[in-house]
Design a protein around this motif. Structure first.
Motif, short mmCIF file in Angstrom:
data_model
loop_
_atom_site.label_atom_id
_atom_site.label_comp_id
_atom_site.label_asym_id
_atom_site.label_seq_id
_atom_site.Cartn_x
_atom_site.Cartn_y
_atom_site.Cartn_z
N SER A 76 28.54 69.63 21.43
CA SER A 76 29.09 68.30 21.70
C SER A 76 28.46 67.30 20.75
O SER A 76 27.27 67.39 20.44
N VAL A 78 28.71 62.89 19.46
CA VAL A 78 29.25 61.54 19.59
C VAL A 78 28.40 60.59 18.76
O VAL A 78 27.19 60.73 18.69
N ASN A 99 38.55 58.59 22.68
CA ASN A 99 38.28 60.03 22.48
C ASN A 99 37.24 60.27 21.38
O ASN A 99 37.44 61.08 20.48
N SER A 100 36.13 59.57 21.46
CA SER A 100 35.09 59.63 20.42
C SER A 100 34.19 60.85 20.50
O SER A 100 33.42 61.10 19.58
N VAL A 102 33.46 64.78 20.40
CA VAL A 102 34.02 66.03 19.90
C VAL A 102 33.25 67.17 20.56
O VAL A 102 32.02 67.26 20.45
N LYS A 103 33.99 68.02 21.26
CA LYS A 103 33.40 69.16 21.96
C LYS A 103 34.05 70.43 21.43
O LYS A 103 35.27 70.59 21.55
N LYS A 104 33.24 71.29 20.84
CA LYS A 104 33.73 72.56 20.32
C LYS A 104 33.23 73.68 21.22
O LYS A 104 32.03 73.74 21.53
N VAL A 119 38.71 72.97 20.24
CA VAL A 119 38.03 71.69 20.06
C VAL A 119 38.74 70.67 20.95
O VAL A 119 39.97 70.60 20.98
N GLU A 120 37.93 69.92 21.68
CA GLU A 120 38.46 68.85 22.54
C GLU A 120 37.96 67.51 22.02
O GLU A 120 36.82 67.40 21.57
N HIS A 121 38.80 66.51 22.10
CA HIS A 121 38.41 65.13 21.82
C HIS A 121 38.56 64.39 23.15
O HIS A 121 39.65 64.38 23.73
N THR A 122 37.47 63.81 23.63
CA THR A 122 37.46 63.22 24.95
C THR A 122 36.63 61.94 24.97
O THR A 122 35.95 61.62 23.99
N ASP A 123 36.68 61.24 26.07
CA ASP A 123 35.90 60.02 26.26
C ASP A 123 34.56 60.28 26.93
O ASP A 123 33.75 59.36 27.04
#
Length: 160
Positions: A76, A78, A99-100, A102-104, A119-123
């Motif tokens: 993760s 940020v 969505n700053s 980045v979770k891989k 890969v997820e882009h989330t808050d």
């Protein structure tokens, strides 16, 4: 004018030391939970919390899912200036906008073969800190460290 370089050095040194304080608070709490609650979770740290030269907070962990007989490696990341909040709703979480985070995630089967990567882009930046209860001092210390490092964040609630 001759004191300007000394002043800038001092400001940089204080900001850097507070960023180190942020990292130390996160790493100390996560290690505490892993050591004291190891029977409750399979979480292991691969790369502890750190802040890179681009001012991005990141870490890498691995977890085992016994229901699926799979291992996940989670990274993760940020940018510090994207963090707007720090809360606890069972999990300790940094909040952002746009969505700053980045979770891989890499998923491995029981033979250690890579079976999926996404890969997820989330808050929400989940710190994986979630075991210890009644720890409002972590909230207070983190808000203070962010403020001293030059970042304004809020913490609306802190629930166990």
């Amino acid at each position: 004018m001759k004191y300007l370089p000394l002043f800038l050095f001092f400001v940089f040194k204080i900001g850097f030391s507070q960023e180190k304080k942020i990292v130390d608070l996160l790493n100390d709490q996560l290690l505490f939970e892993i050591r004291n609650y190891e029977h409750e979770d399979s979480l292991k740290i691969i790369d502890p919390f750190h802040i890179d030269p681009a001012k991005k907070l990141s870490f890498k962990v691995t977890k085992y899912n016994p229901n699926l007989n799979q291992k996940e490696i989670i990274t993760s990341e940020v940018a510090l200036n994207e963090i707007i909040g720090f809360i606890k709703d069972i999990n300790v979480i940094f909040m952002t906008e746009n969505n700053s985070v980045v979770k891989k995630v890499q998923v491995y089967n029981e033979r250690e073969e890579l079976i999926d990567t996404y890969v997820e882009h989330t808050d929400l930046f989940f710190t994986e800190i979630c075991k210890e209860q009644n720890n409002p001092e972590l909230q207070t210390k983190m808000l203070k460290a962010f403020k001293k490092a030059g970042y304004s964040i809020t913490s609306e609630y802190w629930f166990d």
